[in-house]
Design a protein around this motif. Structure first.
Motif, PDB file in Angstrom:
ATOM      1  N   ARG A 162      42.626  21.299  37.895  1.00 31.79           N
ATOM      2  CA  ARG A 162      44.059  21.298  37.599  1.00 31.79           C
ATOM      3  C   ARG A 162      44.278  21.411  36.095  1.00 31.79           C
ATOM      4  O   ARG A 162      43.445  20.982  35.301  1.00 31.79           O
ATOM      5  CB  ARG A 162      44.721  20.005  38.107  1.00 31.79           C
ATOM      6  N   TRP A 163      45.435  21.947  35.732  1.00 34.41           N
ATOM      7  CA  TRP A 163      45.785  22.049  34.326  1.00 34.41           C
ATOM      8  C   TRP A 163      47.293  21.899  34.196  1.00 34.41           C
ATOM      9  O   TRP A 163      48.037  21.985  35.178  1.00 34.41           O
ATOM     10  CB  TRP A 163      45.320  23.391  33.736  1.00 34.41           C
ATOM     11  N   PHE A 175      46.376  24.830  40.252  1.00 36.75           N
ATOM     12  CA  PHE A 175      45.236  24.268  40.972  1.00 36.75           C
ATOM     13  C   PHE A 175      44.313  25.394  41.396  1.00 36.75           C
ATOM     14  O   PHE A 175      44.761  26.457  41.830  1.00 36.75           O
ATOM     15  CB  PHE A 175      45.704  23.506  42.216  1.00 36.75           C
ATOM     16  N   GLU A 250      52.572  22.500  45.630  1.00 40.34           N
ATOM     17  CA  GLU A 250      51.150  22.622  45.324  1.00 40.34           C
ATOM     18  C   GLU A 250      50.298  22.187  46.512  1.00 40.34           C
ATOM     19  O   GLU A 250      49.297  22.837  46.846  1.00 40.34           O
ATOM     20  CB  GLU A 250      50.786  21.787  44.103  1.00 40.34           C
TER      21      GLU A 250
END
Length: 353
Positions: A162-163, A175, A250
């Motif tokens: 993840r970022w 993701f 997500e």
């Protein structure tokens, strides 16, 4: 040296010799009787169904019910607790082979309890079915307060990369699945068993509450505004309580990238428990059962933070009704398996059209 001290030493020596002799006799007697004691040892409990809840609010009976209390009152009010080293709580079993325990919240907590229980020699899990039971959240586009859903897939929310959104392309997912977790991050439950569960319970009349009915009207989605029912879909297990439309989307993106069904319930344990069972007894006899007590996001007129920290009187309500719904629905399946054990003991029977 006083006479008293000398006599005391003699008495002490005699006591030691007597104890040693008694110990030797006892040891010889134990060795002589060992085969008899082994034969007389209690047989392990042949478990037909194991019900695992994650938490209880107070006592197992007589106060406000959490996830375990209504199960306990239905199956184990007169049962003797069986302590299991490594498990969070005792296991209870009845004469029909229905056992259950409070496993603890979160993936590590619950899976540690399950591993301790299924490996304990006091139980025979060779033919057991498992009902992973608890409350959950649901996306308002796919569920509502009071719903009860059977899991078709169990997906781990946390295994990946993840970022921060600002560090990627605007509007793109943040993701990416991590390679190497393919056998850990998702489990498809036995379709025949899940179909049996739906066939037997889909018409169950569920409880509802006035507070939940009012709360649903805050949401525009038709699925959020309807009365509760029994459904099926993917259960997403994450140690993080994810909230808000972004993280809900997500979760749906993750399950679709894994080839699973629509995400319908967010919980914290099922995928981890399934991994333990996959390594010990397989996943063909697992059922995941969740009741929705909250939406995974606020309505369009509130922020995610406001949804997470509601003002007094602004909660969804319906918790008591939902845990009652879970037990009502789940017990239909449990009772069917136990009643028709000769049919079920070798696996879920084929479905007839």
């Amino acid at each position: 040296m006083s006479a008293f001290f000398s006599l005391s030493r003699i008495a002490l020596a005699a006591a030691v010799l007597t104890a040693a002799a008694s110990g030797a006799c006892a040891q010889n007697q134990a060795q002589t009787q060992a085969p008899t004691a082994s034969v007389a040892a209690a047989k392990p409990v042949a478990v037909k169904v194991f019900i695992g809840a994650m938490f209880e609010i107070g006592k197992n009976t007589g106060d406000r019910a959490g996830e375990f209390q209504l199960w306990f009152e239905r199956y184990w009010k007169d049962a003797t607790p069986i302590n299991v080293p490594g498990a969070l709580s005792p296991v209870f079993c009845n004469a029909d082979g229905v056992c259950g325990s409070v496993l603890g919240m979160g993936k590590v907590n619950s899976s540690a309890s399950v591993q301790a229980i299924v490996l304990n020699p006091q139980f025979d899990f060779s033919k057991a079915y498992y009902v992973i039971s608890g409350v959950a959240g649901t996306p308002p586009a796919r569920g509502t307060i009071g719903d009860v859903t059977w899991g078709s897939w169990l997906v781990d929310y946390d295994l990946g990369h993840r970022w921060a959104p600002e560090e990627g392309k605007p509007g793109a997912p943040v993701f990416m699945p991590r390679k190497g977790y393919e056998n850990y991050r998702r489990f498809q439950l036995n379709p025949t068993l899940v179909q049996w569960a739906m066939r037997l319970t889909q018409d169950t009349q569920l409880q509802d509450s006035e507070s939940a009915q009012r709360y649903r009207l805050r949401y525009p989605q038709p699925q959020a505004r309807r009365a509760p029912h029994v459904g099926v879909g993917t259960h997403v297990s994450g140690d993080t309580f994810f909230h808000g439309p972004g993280l809900s989307n997500e979760a749906q993106y993750i399950v679709k990238s894994y080839g699973a069904d629509d995400y319908v319930a967010t919980e914290m344990e099922a995928a981890a428990i399934a991994l333990v069972l996959a390594r010990t007894h397989g996943t063909d006899r697992i059922l995941s059962l969740r009741g929705s007590v909250n939406f995974d996001q606020g309505n369009p007129n509130e922020t995610t933070l406001a949804h997470l920290d509601p003002a007094p009187g602004e909660t969804a309500g319906g918790f008591a009704e939902t845990v009652a719904n879970v037990t009502k629905v789940g017990s239909i399946m449990v009772d069917t398996i136990v009643r028709d054990w000769t049919t079920w003991q070798n696996g879920a029977p084929a479905l007839k059209k």
